[in-house]
Design an enzyme around this catalytic site. Structure first.
Site, PDB file in Angstrom:
ATOM      1  N   PHE A 257      19.218  33.074   9.233  1.00 38.03           N
ATOM      2  CA  PHE A 257      21.132  33.622   8.032  1.00 38.03           C
ATOM      3  C   PHE A 257      21.697  34.828   9.434  1.00 38.03           C
ATOM      4  O   PHE A 257      22.732  34.405   8.477  1.00 38.03           O
ATOM      5  CB  PHE A 257      19.864  35.653   8.137  1.00 38.03           C
ATOM      6  N   SER A 288      18.533  25.424   4.926  1.00 39.39           N
ATOM      7  CA  SER A 288      19.071  26.759   4.745  1.00 39.39           C
ATOM      8  C   SER A 288      18.004  27.773   4.359  1.00 39.39           C
ATOM      9  O   SER A 288      16.837  26.979   4.081  1.00 39.39           O
ATOM     10  CB  SER A 288      20.434  27.243   3.510  1.00 39.39           C
ATOM     11  N   ASP A 289      17.666  28.980   5.290  1.00 40.97           N
ATOM     12  CA  ASP A 289      16.738  30.156   4.772  1.00 40.97           C
ATOM     13  C   ASP A 289      17.212  30.244   3.576  1.00 40.97           C
ATOM     14  O   ASP A 289      18.310  30.131   3.238  1.00 40.97           O
ATOM     15  CB  ASP A 289      17.046  31.464   5.373  1.00 40.97           C
ATOM     16  N   ALA A 290      16.746  31.337   2.855  1.00 42.28           N
ATOM     17  CA  ALA A 290      16.119  31.499   0.935  1.00 42.28           C
ATOM     18  C   ALA A 290      17.274  32.293   1.041  1.00 42.28           C
ATOM     19  O   ALA A 290      18.134  33.216   1.671  1.00 42.28           O
ATOM     20  CB  ALA A 290      15.075  32.242   1.296  1.00 42.28           C
TER      21      ALA A 290
END
Length: 732
Positions: A257, A288-290
């Protein structure tokens, strides 16, 4: 991750048949959407629960009327490449739509967080890393791979290999600690365990390294916060575990992030494309992260979501988790000339290659026989979880030799944490069942100990003086379980104060006042500031969050059926204000001392409470005869080790190095090797360790690896502080 020629040709054939929309669909990772039963978005509903606008009971009531949308129509239209989930029946249903009802029949990847076990939850990473046993890391990962694949999960969002030097950060619990060498050993072993056994598709999954990169260096230990560092620090401390895992064959990587030196890692071309894909030749894909692509707009580096999507794709982000920004914007960006379609083709080629390697095109479904067998945990898994838990326990103090406990003694067990099944599992355990969890109370009962339980207090419970009096009246010894709840660690659980939470210190004072021996068992997910506890308690055991077999493991160690052999993978500070505190720090021109004008605090000591690598046994060890010899390509290091106590025990012999003079300031010590040695009482052994000269260098700010002739100090000992030392001149 290797493909055959036929598999590579099949990937290229599929790619040539795909429309632009179908290609972008492969770059889209979806989660089941929660719909119905409420008038706000699910995300806002979660925020309302977290900030107290609605109570937990009301949330449960609302969710009971909600349904889940699994995006079946999007899957059918080729608009989904991967899904989140851990239900094998639903996985087969969705896979059937993808394989039999979409135009090209491309299977889904089913992904899930399997940080430290699936159904069989083993110790959190910071605990397991303290076993200093790569073969154990590999075996627990292999167990997790088999269990998750049997539930339709072929993509594990693990291992988490962030180097973390600030105990205030909540996610320190999920990673292997502060040292890049140990973290690299951990990373390699986890990749081997998750991906290494390809003899059957039921035995392996695609690993996903996270969080790439420097997430563990978030400023002030506050989650999601900015990171800023010299490239030399990035290359020497934070990149090594990721590089090791890529060299081991990791199939996928998850970007973090945080921003790194002003550029979010989600769209950081330097880290994603230049280092990972070009320099390291990483063949897999990056996810990607959330919601992280959307967060780039909040960061302020992209003016809107379409721009963020284009920037991420150009930087090397292959798959979007959870925002549908790629799905909704990349086609138009290609048609408008804002995005070269070659970036799309590259990303999809990587995604299809991982699916091909997983065997999903030939065997997309979970066999019914596996689904039927999922309800029962095999005894072999329970035995491995117990072994991992035992080897992760760290004996911090045993001044009066209270441990191991005499079985004839009556035990008063106190602390609310001692009897809560949900508190043994640790942060980011997702697929566990309460019925599998063994509490410390249950573990002591299982062992046959004479134990009575008195809650007395806990991290979120007040002190009960009547129960303290009753505990003192019953027991010959008081075992106090203190520390943190699971919710106090993990993601979004950073803390400004990492001392003992709630009224637990007051509870310990009252227990000590009874005059009975007090054994403190720590349940926590981070190094804690325990200066008062260490001063006043004679016996302290770091138990961490050890997974479903925690109670049995703790009981076996307390009663001497197993000897403690864990070591600390992170330094413990005396006070929170010392953070970040880590052993392998650069030297200053005025090293810390009691003198006024040195690097220290006026109101705190300059030393740690417990150093990295620290851990006691039920016996004692003596080191002598350190010898370092130059063998050309390597240094041969030997040291004598003697068990001077009256019991057998296991010691972790640790090898450290200091480059005394370098072209940039080097750490005061760096771990370069270790070996676990078990000796009988009175037994001696010469322990031999090897330090390859190729591993004695460092990276400069240009990312160049340097080996510089000069004087080196070689250390060997039982932790990073207490070592024998010998100097040697080395020429490369």
């Amino acid at each position: 991750m290797q493909l055959t020629k036929a598999q590579r040709e099949r990937v290229e054939s599929l790619l040539s048949q795909m429309t632009l929309e179908e290609k972008i669909g492969q770059m889209n990772l979806e989660s089941p959407s929660i719909v119905g039963g409420f008038d706000v978005s699910f995300e806002e509903l979660i925020e309302m629960v977290n900030d107290g606008r609605i109570p937990q009971e009301e949330f449960v009531k609302i969710m009971s009327t909600a349904t889940r949308d699994f995006h079946e129509d999007d899957i059918r239209a080729g608009r989904v490449g991967a899904m989140m989930g851990d239900d094998p029946v639903k996985a087969n249903e969705l896979q059937k739509i993808a394989v039999e009802e979409s135009r090209l029949g491309i299977p889904l990847m089913m992904g899930f967080d399997v940080i430290h076990g699936f159904r069989t939850v083993y110790p959190i990473a910071i605990a397991e890393a303290g076993s200093f046993e790569p073969d154990l890391f590999r075996r627990t990962a292999s167990m997790a791979a088999k269990e998750s694949r049997a539930h339709g999960v072929c993509w594990n969002f693990a291992p988490m290999v962030d180097v973390a030097r600030d105990a205030r950060w909540g996610r320190v619990s999920e990673g292997p600690g502060e040292d890049p060498y140990l973290a690299s050993c951990f990373a390699r072993a986890k990749i081997d365990g998750l991906q290494g056994d390809t003899s059957s598709k039921e035995n392996y999954v695609a690993a996903c390294l996270k969080h790439y990169v420097a997430y563990g260096a978030c400023e002030s230990g506050r989650d999601y916060n900015t990171t800023s560092m010299a490239n030399s620090l990035l290359y020497n401390a934070y990149l090594p575990p990721f590089k090791a895992a890529v060299e081991e064959g990791a199939a996928t990587v998850m970007a973090s992030f945080n921003d790194l030196n002003g550029v979010p890692c989600t769209l950081n071309r330097f880290t994603l494309r230049e280092i990972l894909k070009q320099c390291w030749r990483f063949p897999g894909f990056v996810v990607s992260d959330a919601n992280a692509i959307r967060e780039c707009v909040v960061h302020g580096i992209a003016g809107d979501e379409p721009t963020a999507g284009v920037m991420a794709a150009q930087a090397g982000m292959d798959m979007d988790m959870g925002t549908e920004i790629y799905l909704n914007n990349l086609k138009q960006a290609v048609e408008d000339g804002r995005l070269d379609g070659a970036y799309i083709d590259e990303a999809v080629r990587r995604i299809l290659s991982v699916k091909m390697w997983l065997g999903l095109f030939d065997n997309p479904y979970v066999p019914q026989t596996q689904i039927a067998a999922n309800e029962v945990i095999p005894q072999s898994n329970l035995a491995l979880a117990l072994e991992a838990a035992e080897k992760s326990i760290v004996l911090l103090k045993n001044d009066d030799r209270v441990l191991p406990l005499d079985r004839s003694k009556k035990i008063s067990l106190v602390g609310t944490l001692a009897n809560k099944p949900e508190e043994v599992i640790g942060a980011w355990a997702m697929s566990w069942k309460p019925s599998d969890c063994v509490t410390i109370l249950q573990g002591l009962k299982n062992s046959g100990a004479a134990v009575e339980y008195f809650p007395c207090g806990g991290p979120d419970a007040p002190v009960n003086e009547e129960e303290i009096a009753a505990a003192a009246a019953y027991g010959d010894v008081i075992v106090a379980v203190v520390g943190e709840t699971v919710s106090m660690t993990g993601e979004a659980s950073s803390k400004a104060d990492i001392s003992m939470p709630g009224e637990q210190r007051e509870m310990l004072k009252k227990l000590l006042a009874t005059g009975k021996p007090v054994v403190a068992l720590l349940m926590n997910g981070r190094p804690m500031a325990l200066d008062w506890e260490a001063e006043h308690l004679g016996t302290m055991v770091e138990c961490w969050h050890l997974g479903i077999q925690m109670g049995n493991a703790v009981a076996r160690v307390l009663l001497g059926d197993a000897a403690p052999q864990g070591r600390l993978a992170s330094t413990f500070p005396r006070m929170t204000g010392q953070c970040p505190l880590y052993y392998n720090h650069p030297n200053t021109g005025r090293p810390g001392s009691k003198s006024k004008f040195t690097s220290r605090y006026l109101d705190a000591g300059f030393t740690e409470l417990f150093p990295f690598g620290y851990g006691l046994s039920y016996t004692q060890f003596r080191y002598d005869g350190l010898c370092v010899a130059d063998k050309g390509d390597y240094l041969a290091v030997s040291v004598g080790l003697t068990n001077t106590g009256e019991r057998a025990g296991t010691e972790t012999v640790q090898l450290y190095m200091q480059d005394v003079v370098g072209s940039i300031v080097r750490p005061v010590k760096e771990l370069k090797g270790f070996e676990k040695v078990t000796l009988k009482a009175g037994e001696s052994r010469e322990v031999s360790l090897r330090l390859n000269k190729a591993d004695m260098g460092f990276y400069n700010d240009r990312g160049e690896y340097l080996l510089e002739d000069g004087t080196f100090r070689i250390y060997a000992g039982g932790n990073s502080r207490d070592c024998l030392m010998q100097e040697i001149t080395v020429n490369f």
